[in-house]
Scaffold this motif. Structure first.
Motif, PDB file in Angstrom:
ATOM      1  N   UNK A 121       0.831  -1.209   0.000  1.00 49.91           N
ATOM      2  CA  UNK A 121       0.000   0.000   0.000  1.00 49.91           C
ATOM      3  C   UNK A 121       0.864   1.257   0.000  1.00 49.91           C
ATOM      4  N   UNK A 122       1.904   1.242   0.830  1.00 48.60           N
ATOM      5  CA  UNK A 122       2.792   2.396   0.878  1.00 48.60           C
ATOM      6  C   UNK A 122       3.469   2.624  -0.463  1.00 48.60           C
ATOM      7  N   UNK A 123       3.875   1.544  -1.097  1.00 45.50           N
ATOM      8  CA  UNK A 123       4.542   1.687  -2.389  1.00 45.50           C
ATOM      9  C   UNK A 123       3.586   2.234  -3.436  1.00 45.50           C
ATOM     10  N   UNK A 144       2.930   6.007  -2.700  1.00 48.81           N
ATOM     11  CA  UNK A 144       4.096   6.808  -3.088  1.00 48.81           C
ATOM     12  C   UNK A 144       4.183   6.913  -4.601  1.00 48.81           C
ATOM     13  N   UNK A 145       3.919   5.805  -5.281  1.00 47.73           N
ATOM     14  CA  UNK A 145       4.004   5.827  -6.741  1.00 47.73           C
ATOM     15  C   UNK A 145       2.959   6.772  -7.337  1.00 47.73           C
ATOM     16  N   UNK A 146       1.684   6.735  -6.770  1.00 50.00           N
ATOM     17  CA  UNK A 146       0.624   7.617  -7.296  1.00 50.00           C
ATOM     18  C   UNK A 146       0.979   9.075  -7.056  1.00 50.00           C
ATOM     19  N   UNK A 147       1.450   9.391  -5.851  1.00 50.01           N
ATOM     20  CA  UNK A 147       1.813  10.775  -5.551  1.00 50.01           C
ATOM     21  C   UNK A 147       2.963  11.233  -6.448  1.00 50.01           C
ATOM     22  N   UNK A 184       1.666   4.206 -15.217  1.00 51.79           N
ATOM     23  CA  UNK A 184       0.881   3.028 -14.889  1.00 51.79           C
ATOM     24  C   UNK A 184       1.704   1.754 -14.962  1.00 51.79           C
ATOM     25  N   UNK A 185       2.554   1.668 -16.003  1.00 49.83           N
ATOM     26  CA  UNK A 185       3.420   0.479 -16.134  1.00 49.83           C
ATOM     27  C   UNK A 185       4.393   0.391 -14.965  1.00 49.83           C
ATOM     28  N   UNK A 186       4.986   1.558 -14.605  1.00 51.68           N
ATOM     29  CA  UNK A 186       5.908   1.560 -13.461  1.00 51.68           C
ATOM     30  C   UNK A 186       5.207   1.137 -12.190  1.00 51.68           C
ATOM     31  N   UNK A 187       3.963   1.606 -12.018  1.00 50.02           N
ATOM     32  CA  UNK A 187       3.207   1.226 -10.825  1.00 50.02           C
ATOM     33  C   UNK A 187       2.938  -0.278 -10.821  1.00 50.02           C
ATOM     34  N   UNK A 188       2.601  -0.827 -12.015  1.00 51.22           N
ATOM     35  CA  UNK A 188       2.325  -2.266 -12.078  1.00 51.22           C
ATOM     36  C   UNK A 188       3.594  -3.076 -11.801  1.00 51.22           C
ATOM     37  N   UNK A 189       4.706  -2.607 -12.377  1.00 56.96           N
ATOM     38  CA  UNK A 189       5.953  -3.330 -12.136  1.00 56.96           C
ATOM     39  C   UNK A 189       6.362  -3.285 -10.680  1.00 56.96           C
ATOM     40  N   UNK A 190       6.202  -2.132 -10.048  1.00 58.77           N
ATOM     41  CA  UNK A 190       6.571  -2.021  -8.626  1.00 58.77           C
ATOM     42  C   UNK A 190       5.699  -2.915  -7.773  1.00 58.77           C
ATOM     43  N   UNK A 191       4.411  -2.955  -8.091  1.00 66.70           N
ATOM     44  CA  UNK A 191       3.536  -3.840  -7.315  1.00 66.70           C
ATOM     45  C   UNK A 191       3.925  -5.314  -7.527  1.00 66.70           C
ATOM     46  N   UNK A 192       4.217  -5.652  -8.799  1.00 64.26           N
ATOM     47  CA  UNK A 192       4.628  -7.031  -9.055  1.00 64.26           C
ATOM     48  C   UNK A 192       5.938  -7.370  -8.363  1.00 64.26           C
ATOM     49  N   UNK A 193       6.900  -6.407  -8.385  1.00 63.25           N
ATOM     50  CA  UNK A 193       8.169  -6.662  -7.718  1.00 63.25           C
ATOM     51  C   UNK A 193       8.001  -6.839  -6.222  1.00 63.25           C
TER      52      UNK A 193
END
Length: 961
Positions: free
Chosen positions: A57-59, A62-65, A223-232
């Protein structure tokens, strides 16, 4: 102080297996009444209350902000850049249009709008601006996008431009519905007076649309960066769960406790130190192996009594792999590796393993391996030559100092001379080899004897017992120690006891020793004595394995020595045979002054030979030959070939015909031996002589004509040295060696001045200097090209250049023959042409009588007249002219009658009633010898008579031995 987590090589799989069965129990202990509906502890769940969920959730937040802030900054920045770009474009278009000459001309015209309106519209479209408005200094429009506004005053501020200043401002027009940038530029005439203004406008929206086009890719990338960070994060959370096996803190605590228990239970010492080399942990096995104190934690390795080598290793922190270090009475195999975290060294982990028993077994394996290596090396180095003494020396060189401190080889004196050993009685022994050599100034009476001295072992010595029993005898301890061991305890109390004396070696009695007999083919050739000194100077006493190894080495050496002995005997026999077959001296003759040299080969005797053969009419034949092969068979073959040459020479054959006869003889002998002509010798054929491949050079020198007629069959050409020192090789056609057949032989006739030297040799002379024949011939020509040398000096010069020290021996035998030519002058020669008329025989006899009287040979007149009457009468009656008579005064009186007929006379045995047929019989009785030789023009019948009173008045000089 809590113990550090173990980082030793203890398998993690062991801990996993031990804890895999206890996880359920651990879960029940942690929560005795679990809720079936609740998720199992340790399983990954991306809920916000879990650590992984909170991290996720924190990640995401932070990514959205970050994406929103980046988008806002990008929009504001791009808006600012768009306003600046619009301002720059508006100002550029206004200034360009205002400075156009057409604008100034239009303003000065009577109708400015007619020219300025179309020009402004065209420029507006090309420049992609919103409007271009031209006014006079009072603000009246001359052009406008809306033609209806032309002629009306502008409502915008233009007074700075009418004052001569360019300016821009931002306005919001009613028609554009968006902010735009307006640029106002004054128009000057030639007197720099403002005659009008130019206004241009550029909407900011026309530039901002570029930024708007970048927002979709930006948002998509976010959006791609957010998806990759969540997957990582999800993958890392899952990996963390897999690595911890879903265990919680309590479970990990219990695992650590069990891990610590296992660490102290393993049978391998573990030492963990920090970067300052202070011990953080030492398990129980390390305490036992190193005898560590209880308070070892926190202490440096330098403060512990671990031995210098092990202390240096622990203090250095270097990498170590299976290094063996002593620790008290133990030998420890030490491994040491540094530990890292984030690229930083945290400390070292050292493991210790007791290898004392393993080291003992490895030491025994090393000893066995060294013995095998010694046997291999000895097999490669012993017996490299067929020399008895050198083979014995190779044995002692192989065992000292690798196996023994001192080695001695004593051989039977008959073996050293190549003789067969006499059964069990070896006879006197002689020292053949030893190492190390005794010092000449050694004061010890029991020091070893020198090499070459006779040795007599007393009956009580181990060597004598070994020779008697034909078995090895070992005395591992020195004689005095063995004697002390045999003295009973009562002797110390003063009671005399009779103790049998131990076996004692006359050499080095203070050493342990092994005596091994040298046996081959059931006979004892000698004895080998191996000695070892007492430690610390020696290598320790001999044991049973050493005895077996010594016997193996000596047996191999015995075979080599026996082979060398048999070879030495065969070599001596071959040398004796060959020397008996070679000339022991050169025959007496006056045609040449000769000298020779013969060097046997180093390996064995070969078939090289030479000869000087007196011929009829004061001529002489010099011969050199060689037979392929070595040993007795080559010597026998050489003798047979030399005998054949003598026999064919007695027939007065010319050289090429003699070679043909020799070739036929060799072929016939090979066929008699069961070999095809020209075939190769069977390697297994050990009996009989082989002549196939023999070479020969045959030269006939005539001192009257001063000519040499020569032919060769596979033999190196002779060297002809003229009186001025010029040396050259006559170009004789090189025919195939004898015994191959199928090729005719050719002879060469060469004029030879008096005092020339003719050098004949075997190919061993050239091979010893250089394997290449051409190079060897050049070398030989340079050595021989010296004037004034005698045959003896020529032989010495060649051998000095070939073997300077005269100590070495060539690989093949060398036969060298040097013949210096002489000439028979007119004082010793008389010739007459005889007419084919019997009435002229009396006149010829009278002329011969006068010549013999002039030579002082009155006693031979009568006999000579009888001989010449018979020979001349036969020539006139049975032969054809021309007929010639020649007298030669040499060592004998030679009479020759030549004619053009090839019919050979022969002796008849006339009956008592026959009237003829007794002439040649009388000639054979009155002369030493007589014969017939054929020439290219016919034949010559010759006789030889001894001179009265043993006179020998030929040319001065004689053959040199």
């Amino acid at each position: 102080m809590p113990r550090a987590v173990n980082r030793s090589p203890t398998p993690l799989s062991l801990i996993r297996r031990r804890f895999s069965g206890r996880r359920e129990a651990l879960d029940q202990d942690a929560d005795p009444d679990p809720d079936p509906a609740a998720p199992r502890r340790g399983r990954f769940s991306p809920l916000p209350h879990s650590i992984a969920g909170q991290m996720l959730a924190l990640a995401v937040t932070i990514a959205v902000l970050l994406i929103a802030a980046a988008t806002t900054v990008l929009v504001v920045q791009d808006r600012k850049e768009a306003t600046q770009e619009a301002r720059t474009r508006a100002l550029a278009v206004a200034e360009t249009f205002a400075h156009s000459p057409a604008v100034l001309d239009a303003l000065k015209s009577a109708s400015p709008s007619t020219t300025l309106q179309p020009l402004a519209e065209a420029t507006r479209r090309d420049a992609r601006v919103a409007y271009i408005v031209v006014t006079n200094p009072k603000g009246i429009r001359y052009s406008h996008p809306d033609p209806r506004a032309i002629g009306l005053p502008t409502n915008a501020t233009v007074w700075p431009a009418t004052a001569g200043h360019t300016f821009t401002d931002e306005i919001i027009g009613k028609s554009l519905h968006s902010p735009s940038i307006r640029a106002v530029v004054p128009v000057f005439d030639t007197r720099h007076t403002v005659v009008g203004t130019v206004m241009t406008g550029v909407p900011v929206a026309s530039v901002v649309h570029q930024v708007d086009g970048q927002l979709p890719p930006l948002l998509g990338s976010a959006g791609i960066a957010l998806a990759l960070s969540m997957g990582g994060i999800a993958w890392l959370s899952k990996r963390l769960r897999r690595q911890t096996h879903g265990l919680g803190p309590a479970e990990i605590t219990r695992m650590y406790e069990h891990h610590d228990a296992v660490l102290h239970a393993v049978r391998e010492g573990v030492l963990i130190a920090d970067r300052d080399r202070r011990l953080l942990l030492a398990n129980d096995e390390a305490h036992r192996l190193l005898d560590l104190p209880p308070d070892v934690q926190g202490r440096r390795a330098d403060d512990l009594a671990l031995g210098p080598a092990l202390t240096r290793l622990l203090a250095s922190g270097r990498v170590a792999t299976d290094e063996v270090h002593p620790a008290g009475d133990r030998l420890l195999a030490v491994n040491q590796q540094p530990t890292y975290w984030n690229g930083r060294v945290l400390g070292t982990v050292t493991t210790l393993r007791d290898t004392t028993e393993l080291r003992s077994l490895a030491g025994q394996a090393d000893v066995a391996r060294e013995r095998l290596r010694l046997l291999y090396d000895a097999g490669m180095t012993i017996g490299t030559t067929l020399d008895v003494s050198r083979t014995a020396g190779e044995l002692v060189a192989s065992v000292v100092p690798r196996f023994a401190d001192h080695a001695v080889v004593d051989l039977a004196d008959s073996v050293l001379h190549g003789e067969e050993p006499q059964g069990d009685d070896t006879g006197p022994l002689r020292r053949a080899a030893q190492l190390p050599l005794p010092r000449p100034d050694s004061p010890r009476p029991d020091s070893p004897r020198a090499v070459g001295e006779l040795v007599d072992f007393p009956p009580s010595s181990p060597q004598a017992l070994s020779l008697k029993t034909k078995r090895p005898v070992a005395e591992p301890e020195p004689a005095e120690e063995r004697a002390a061991a045999l003295v009973p305890a009562e002797e110390a109390a003063g009671v005399a006891q009779s103790v049998p004396g131990p076996l004692a070696s006359p050499d080095l009695p203070d050493h342990g020793m092994i005596a091994v007999p040298l046996r081959a083919r059931g006979a004892v050739l000698g004895v080998v004595s191996l000695f070892r000194a007492r430690p610390p100077g020696g290598t320790g006493p001999f044991d049973t394995e050493d005895l077996s190894l010594a016997e193996e080495l000596v047996n191999h050496t015995a075979v080599c020595i026996d082979n060398a002995r048999r070879y030495a005997r065969e070599h001596a026999t071959a040398v004796s045979l060959q020397r008996s077959l070679l000339p022991h001296g050169l025959p007496e003759q006056n045609a040449v002054d000769a000298a020779y040299r013969y060097l046997p080969g180093q390996a064995t005797t070969a078939g090289g030979w030479f000869d000087v053969i007196p011929l009829s009419s004061a001529r002489v034949a010099v011969v050199a030959g060689d037979v392929t092969g070595h040993g007795l068979h080559a010597a026998v073959a050489m003798g047979r070939l030399r005998t054949a040459v003598h026999n064919f020479s007695d027939l007065d054959l010319v050289p090429d015909e003699l070679m043909a006869r020799l070739d036929d003889l060799v072929i016939r002998l090979d066929r008699d031996e069961g070999r095809p002509a020209g075939g190769e010798r069977d390697p297994g054929d050990a009996n009989g002589s082989v002549l196939t491949g023999a070479t020969c050079l045959y030269v006939v020198y005539d001192p009257v004509r001063r000519q040499c007629v020569m032919a060769r069959a596979g033999h190196p050409p002779p060297v002809l040295i003229l009186p001025d020192g010029t040396a050259d090789f006559p170009r004789i056609r090189d025919c195939l060696p004898l015994g191959l057949g199928g090729q005719p032989f050719e002879s060469l006739t060469v004029d030879v001045p008096e005092n020339s030297r003719l050098v004949l040799y075997t190919d061993g002379l050239l091979k010893h200097h250089n394997p290449e024949p051409a190079t060897g011939q050049d070398w030989l020509r340079q050595v021989l090209a010296r004037p004034g040398r005698s045959p003896q000096e020529t032989c010495d010069a060649v051998l000095d250049a070939l073997v300077p020290d005269r100590l070495g021996h060539p690989g093949d035998d060398i036969a060298l023959l040097v013949a210096r030519t002489r000439a028979l002058d007119d004082e010793h020669l008389a010739c007459w042409d005889v007419p084919a008329d019997p009435a002229q025989v009396a006149e010829t006899r009278a002329a011969v009588e006068r010549r013999l009287t002039a030579w002082g040979l009155d006693d031979t007149v009568f006999t000579t007249e009888l001989i010449l009457s018979e020979l001349i009468t036969n020539a006139i009656r049975y032969a054809s002219p021309p007929i010639e008579l020649r007298l030669l005064r040499d060592r004998t009186l030679i009479c020759e009658v030549s004619d053009a007929s090839s019919t050979s006379p022969h002796v008849r045995r006339a009956a008592t009633t026959d009237e003829g047929g007794r002439g040649l019989f009388l000639i054979s009785q009155l002369t030493q010898r007589w014969g017939t030789r054929y020439t290219s023009r016919g034949k010559v019948v010759w006789t030889e008579q001894s001179l009265p009173n043993g006179e020998d008045e030929g040319p001065e000089g004689s053959a040199t031995l």
